[in-house]
Enzyme design. Structure first.
Site, short mmCIF file in Angstrom:
data_model
loop_
_atom_site.label_atom_id
_atom_site.label_comp_id
_atom_site.label_asym_id
_atom_site.label_seq_id
_atom_site.Cartn_x
_atom_site.Cartn_y
_atom_site.Cartn_z
N LYS A 1 14.12 -25.29 99.50
CA LYS A 1 15.38 -24.55 99.35
C LYS A 1 16.53 -25.53 99.18
O LYS A 1 16.86 -26.28 100.09
CB LYS A 1 15.60 -23.67 100.59
CG LYS A 1 14.48 -22.65 100.79
CD LYS A 1 14.67 -21.79 102.01
CE LYS A 1 14.64 -22.59 103.30
NZ LYS A 1 14.49 -21.73 104.49
N GLY B 1 21.15 -16.73 109.35
CA GLY B 1 19.90 -16.00 109.17
C GLY B 1 19.31 -16.09 107.78
O GLY B 1 18.28 -15.47 107.50
N THR B 2 19.92 -16.90 106.91
CA THR B 2 19.44 -16.98 105.52
C THR B 2 17.97 -17.38 105.43
O THR B 2 17.18 -16.76 104.72
CB THR B 2 20.28 -18.02 104.74
OG1 THR B 2 21.65 -17.79 105.01
CG2 THR B 2 20.04 -17.90 103.26
N GLY B 3 17.60 -18.44 106.16
CA GLY B 3 16.22 -18.96 106.07
C GLY B 3 15.20 -17.99 106.60
O GLY B 3 14.14 -17.77 105.99
N CYS B 4 15.52 -17.38 107.75
CA CYS B 4 14.60 -16.38 108.34
C CYS B 4 14.42 -15.21 107.38
O CYS B 4 13.31 -14.71 107.19
CB CYS B 4 15.19 -15.82 109.65
SG CYS B 4 15.66 -17.06 110.85
N THR C 1 26.56 -16.83 106.54
CA THR C 1 25.20 -17.00 106.02
C THR C 1 24.17 -17.19 107.14
O THR C 1 23.08 -17.69 106.90
CB THR C 1 25.14 -18.23 105.10
OG1 THR C 1 25.63 -19.37 105.83
CG2 THR C 1 25.97 -18.04 103.85
#
Length: 264
Positions: free
Chosen positions: A177, A210-213, A208
Site C-alpha cells: 500500500k 481504520g484505512t488498513g483494517c 483516515t
C-alpha cells in the site's frame, strides 16, 4: 457445520473502543459488503481519535477457543488477521490458519495511525516465519514493509522491491500500500509473476483512521464471495477510496473512514 447463502468471513484482530479501526471496522466493512462478519478478539485497546491509551492482549487459550468455536460450528469462507500483539498470539493464530481451508488476508499490523506500537518487536520474527507463509494476500503499508523487510520505499519505483521482499516470506500475493507516498494513492498487487497497479486520486481528508483494517477486511469479503485475488483487491480499493472521501471528524483528533458511505 451450517451453511448459509451469505459467506461467513472471520476477523482475528484487536478491539478499537473508538469504533474506527480493528474488529469494529472489520465488522462494519463486512456488513457493508454483504458478508456475515464474525470475530476472534486478540486484544482490547482503550483507543480514541487521539491515540491508544492502553492495550491488553487476551490469553492464547481465549483466542484459540473463540477461533475453534466459530470455525468448527459455523464454518468460514475467508479469514482476515489484524492486531496480534505478541509472538505467542501470532504463532497460535498462524497454526490455526494453517489448519483452515479458506483464503487468508494478513494485515501485518505494526503501528496505529497515531504512531502507537501494536506489535511487540519480539513478534516480528513470528510474523515473518509463521504468519506470512499462510497468507493468501499480505497487505502491509510502507512502515510495515520497512519493519518486516528493511526495504524503505521512497517512490513508486521502490514498490516492486518491497513486494519482492515481502513475497520471500511466503504469502501467495503481496499488496503493497503506497498511500504514504506523494501523489496519487498507488498500490501494487503482485504474486511475483502478475502485476496489478491500483491507482486512486489522493483525497485531502485527514480522517483516515481504520484505512488498513478496512481494506484488508474488504479484500477478505471479496475472497469470501468467491472473487479471485485481483478482483477482490480492485473492489476493496474502490470501497476504501469511497470510505476515505467520506471520512468524518470524531472527537478531537483523527476521525474514521465512513464504512457506511454507500448507504448515505
Amino acid at each position: 457445520m451450517s451453511s448459509s447463502a451469505i459467506p461467513n468471513v472471520l476477523t482475528v484482530a484487536g478491539s478499537d473502543s473508538g469504533g474506527g479501526a480493528g474488529i469494529q471496522a472489520d465488522l462494519k466493512t463486512m456488513l457493508a459488503l454483504g458478508v456475515h462478519g464474525m470475530s476472534v478478539i486478540t486484544a482490547v485497546t482503550a483507543q480514541n481519535s487521539l491515540g491508544v491509551q492502553g492495550a491488553w492482549e487476551l490469553p492464547v487459550e481465549a483466542v484459540r477457543a473463540q477461533y475453534r468455536s466459530v470455525v468448527d460450528d459455523i464454518g468460514v469462507q475467508a479469514v482476515k488477521t489484524g492486531m496480534l500483539a505478541s509472538a505467542a498470539l501470532v504463532e497460535t493464530v498462524a497454526e490455526l490458519l494453517a489448519g483452515t481451508d479458506a483464503p487468508v488476508v494478513v494485515d501485518p499490523v505494526g503501528v496505529s495511525k497515531h504512531g502507537d506500537s501494536l506489535l511487540a518487536a519480539s513478534a516480528l520474527d513470528s510474523v515473518r516465519e509463521r504468519l506470512l507463509p499462510v497468507a493468501t494476500v499480505a497487505t502491509p503499508n510502507l512502515d510495515e514493509v520497512a519493519q518486516l523487510t528493511g526495504v524503505r520505499v521512497e517512490d513508486e519505483a521502490d514498490l516492486r522491491r518491497a513486494a519482492a521482499a515481502v513475497l520471500e516470506f511466503g504469502p501467495r500475493w503481496a499488496l503493497i500500500k503506497g498511500g504514504h507516498l506523494a501523489g496519487d494513492a498507488v498500490d501494487l498487487l503482485t504474486d511475483g509473476t502478475q502485476e496489478h497497479w491500483l491507482r486512486a486520486p489522493r483525497h485531502d481528508n485527514r480522517h483516515t483512521h481504520g484505512t488498513g483494517c478496512t481494506l484488508a477486511s474488504a479484500v477478505a469479503a471479496g475472497l469470501g464471495k468467491g472473487l479471485d485475488v485481483p478482483e477482490a483487491v480492485r473492489e476493496a480499493k474502490a470501497y476504501v477510496t469511497g470510505a476515505i472521501v467520506a471520512g468524518f471528524a470524531l472527537g478531537g483528533g483523527i476521525g474514521p473512514v465512513d464504512h457506511g458511505w454507500r448507504f448515505r
